[in-house]
Enzyme design. Structure first.
Site, PDB file in Angstrom:
ATOM      1  N   HIS A  82      -5.780   2.797   0.897  1.00  0.00           N
ATOM      2  CA  HIS A  82      -5.109   3.994   1.412  1.00  0.00           C
ATOM      3  C   HIS A  82      -5.908   4.723   2.494  1.00  0.00           C
ATOM      4  CE1 HIS A  82      -2.837   3.025  -2.062  1.00  0.00           C
ATOM      5  NE2 HIS A  82      -3.525   3.718  -2.942  1.00  0.00           N
ATOM      6  N   ASP A 100       0.911  -1.135   0.000  1.00  0.00           N
ATOM      7  CA  ASP A 100       0.000   0.000   0.000  1.00  0.00           C
ATOM      8  C   ASP A 100       0.955   1.190   0.000  1.00  0.00           C
ATOM      9  OD1 ASP A 100      -1.416   2.285   0.807  1.00  0.00           O
ATOM     10  OD2 ASP A 100      -2.992   1.030   1.648  1.00  0.00           O
ATOM     11  N   HIS A 101       1.112   1.834  -1.141  1.00  0.00           N
ATOM     12  CA  HIS A 101       2.225   2.793  -1.230  1.00  0.00           C
ATOM     13  C   HIS A 101       2.021   4.005  -0.323  1.00  0.00           C
ATOM     14  CE1 HIS A 101      -0.280   4.982  -4.146  1.00  0.00           C
ATOM     15  NE2 HIS A 101       0.524   6.008  -3.997  1.00  0.00           N
TER      16      HIS A 101
HETATM   17  C1  BG6 Z   1      -3.173   4.447  -6.577  1.00  0.00           C
HETATM   18  C2  BG6 Z   1      -4.466   4.451  -7.330  1.00  0.00           C
HETATM   19  O1  BG6 Z   1      -3.160   3.434  -5.618  1.00  0.00           O
HETATM   20  O2  BG6 Z   1      -3.018   5.700  -5.915  1.00  0.00           O
HETATM   21  C3  BG6 Z   1      -4.520   5.601  -8.311  1.00  0.00           C
HETATM   22  O3  BG6 Z   1      -4.620   3.227  -8.033  1.00  0.00           O
HETATM   23  C4  BG6 Z   1      -4.226   6.911  -7.619  1.00  0.00           C
HETATM   24  O4  BG6 Z   1      -5.785   5.663  -8.963  1.00  0.00           O
HETATM   25  C5  BG6 Z   1      -2.956   6.812  -6.791  1.00  0.00           C
HETATM   26  O5  BG6 Z   1      -4.080   7.904  -8.609  1.00  0.00           O
HETATM   27  C6  BG6 Z   1      -2.741   8.056  -5.957  1.00  0.00           C
HETATM   28  O6  BG6 Z   1      -1.471   7.988  -5.392  1.00  0.00           O
HETATM   29  P1  BG6 Z   1      -0.677   9.294  -4.978  1.00  0.00           P
HETATM   30  O7  BG6 Z   1       0.573   8.785  -4.369  1.00  0.00           O
HETATM   31  O8  BG6 Z   1      -0.470  10.092  -6.226  1.00  0.00           O
HETATM   32  O9  BG6 Z   1      -1.569  10.015  -4.018  1.00  0.00           O
END
Ligand code: BG6
Length: 494
Positions: free
Chosen positions: A239, A176-177
């Site tokens: 997230h 989960d980045h």
């Molecule tokens: C990803 C989603 O997990 O997170 C994307 O699949 C989204 O749809 C992205 O744009 C958002 O990540 P960040 O780091 O740009 O907030």
């Protein structure tokens, strides 16, 4: 926490020509290599019939696009293997290549399998890795998988059973980045290292919590994936619920991986399940129509995007009111929202404190505001604290003031990117900032309540113009409780 250093490792990357690898993984590996000189070799896999040189050119272009200078010693560690992941036989050649690189680079049989693939292939690849003997190795074996992990609880359970037949839970790294973002990791420290926050972090002093992850981007070229997924599964299931868990959890007794995860699990278990009735009242399903972004750009509506059916009911926005039914949070609403094509790209957590009783320090000049603690996750990283202080008048007027701390203002290069951190963690064997199976299962359970309610009641999407902050129903959700969404502010130093 793990202090283990990164060990020599073969990284077997499935989906090597995909968007994620190009945008995130190659730049992240480059930084890891540059900082640690960790002796790794990468085998990139995809269907295209490339050779090593063609692949290195591709990795080179990914680095160049991300402003990284070229380094041959880095690029020479990349090897290509053309693979149809369904073809069991083809894994033999892969095994030979992995063994060769093991010897050449002295990798000790350590293998990290990274599945940057469409999720329908996760099970097949895992089983093929086992059948080919690639997972029988003298060193460690680890598996990184991208989301979405399943399509609902049942499919996630089935997928988990398959994966766990090959890898132990402690060898599985579910990405989960958001957990790799500096300020998401900082939530714990801000809360638990500061008695002035920790002592009031409960339903006696907090009136509500607002968690927003808004984006200005539309679905772009990802419509095929997105239309089957929607904001609920794309952002909320992972997230948003992870940020909720970190904001609400009890202090872990030790900073060990499982202690931290245990506390998050307790929160997820305490989230009040959604019923048809509460979904109708407390959950907003939105979709953008055409509009104008603050940059002045006119953009099409979701249904006009390429590869989106013209009657699509897929949500590009979700707002929800949650309750965490435990001692600390009983009665405090957590409002969460996320959406595409909104007015700003911003992720923030706003803690709104209760007002003092019978406050006499009002003002005819300044609006009265409650105390707010804002955790700025992105693009600004930092904290702001809104307080009240005396105004320059001869009466006892108060006016709102703001204390700010910026985490990414002085260092123009910023901290490591989320993927760099998480890949580095995995190479070290630290799974703290990855989601454990029970967290995933509980998140599915919650989200499935919403999916079921929407299906049963045929909930239509509520429209919002691109460039706005979501449908009117999202504002009404808070207004009913006497609250409103706080504007997403920037830190002044930016
Ligand atoms: C990803 C989603 O997990 O997170 C994307 O699949 C989204 O749809 C992205 O744009 C958002 O990540 P960040 O780091 O740009 O907030």
């Amino acid at each position: 926490m793990h202090n283990e250093t990164q060990q020599p490792t073969a990284i077997l990357l499935f989906g090597a020509t995909g968007d994620l690898a190009h945008r995130k993984l190659y730049p992240a590996l480059y930084e890891i290599y540059k900082k640690n000189q960790a002796p790794f070799a990468v085998i990139g896999m995809a269907r295209r019939p490339w050779d090593h040189d063609r692949y290195r050119e591709y990795v080179h272009s990914a680095l160049a696009e991300n402003g990284k200078e070229d380094r041959n010693d880095f690029l020479n560690r990349f090897y290509y293997y053309s693979l149809d992941v369904n073809n069991t036989e083809a894994y033999r050649g892969l095994k030979d290549l992995a063994e060769r690189l093991d010897r050449e680079y002295g990798l000790g049989g350590n293998r990290l399998f990274y599945l940057a693939l469409a999720p329908e292939f996760f099970g097949t690849v895992t089983l093929n890795l086992q059948a080919s003997g690639l997972t029988e190795t003298a060193g460690f074996k680890r598996l990184i998988i991208e989301k979405p992990f399943g399509r609902d609880l049942k499919s996630a359970e089935a997928l988990n059973a398959t994966i766990q037949s090959v890898f132990g839970e402690n060898e599985i790294y579910r990405i989960d980045h958001y957990l790799g973002k500096e300020m998401v990791q900082n939530i714990q420290v801000i809360r638990f290292a500061n008695p002035i926050f920790e002592s009031i972090w409960n339903n006696r002093y907090i009136s509500n919590v607002q968690i927003t992850a808004s984006e200005t981007l539309g679905v772009g070229e990802r419509a095929g994936y997105y239309d089957r997924t929607g904001a609920l599964l794309d952002m909320v299931q992972n997230h948003l619920l992870q940020m909720t868990a970190l904001t609400a959890m009890e202090p872990p007794s030790r900073l060990e991986t499982e202690d931290i995860r245990d506390e998050k699990v307790k929160v997820l278990r305490s989230i009040r399940p959604v019923t048809v009735e509460s979904a109708r009242r407390d959950i907003v399903k939105g979709q953008y129509t055409k509009g104008v972004l603050p940059s002045g750009e006119s953009v099409p509506g979701y249904r006009e995007e390429e590869n989106v059916p013209e009657n699509s009911e897929t949500e590009t926005f979700v707002a929800a009111k949650l309750f965490i039914d435990n001692f600390r949070w009983a009665g405090v609403p957590f409002y969460i929202r996320t959406g595409k094509r909104m007015a700003v790209k911003s992720t923030q957590i706003v803690i709104q404190f209760k007002d003092v009783p019978l406050n006499p320090y009002t003002s005819t000049f300044f609006a009265q505001e409650p105390n707010l603690l804002v955790i700025h996750v992105q693009p600004d990283e930092g904290l702001s604290l809104k307080l009240n202080a005396k105004a320059f008048t001869h009466k006892w007027d108060s006016k709102p003031i703001t204390l700010e701390y910026c985490n990414n203002c002085s260092d123009v290069l910023g901290g490591p990117d989320a993927y760099e951190r998480l890949l580095g963690d995995c190479l070290r064997g630290d799974s703290t900032n990855f989601t454990r199976w029970d967290e995933v299962a509980l998140s599915w359970q919650f989200v499935e309540g919403i999916m079921t309610a929407w299906k049963e009641t045929n909930t239509p999407v509520r429209f919002y113009p691109a460039g706005s902050m979501g449908p009117a129903e999202s504002d009404a959700l808070l207004a009913r409780d006497g609250f409103h969404w706080w504007p997403l502010t920037r830190i002044n130093k930016h």
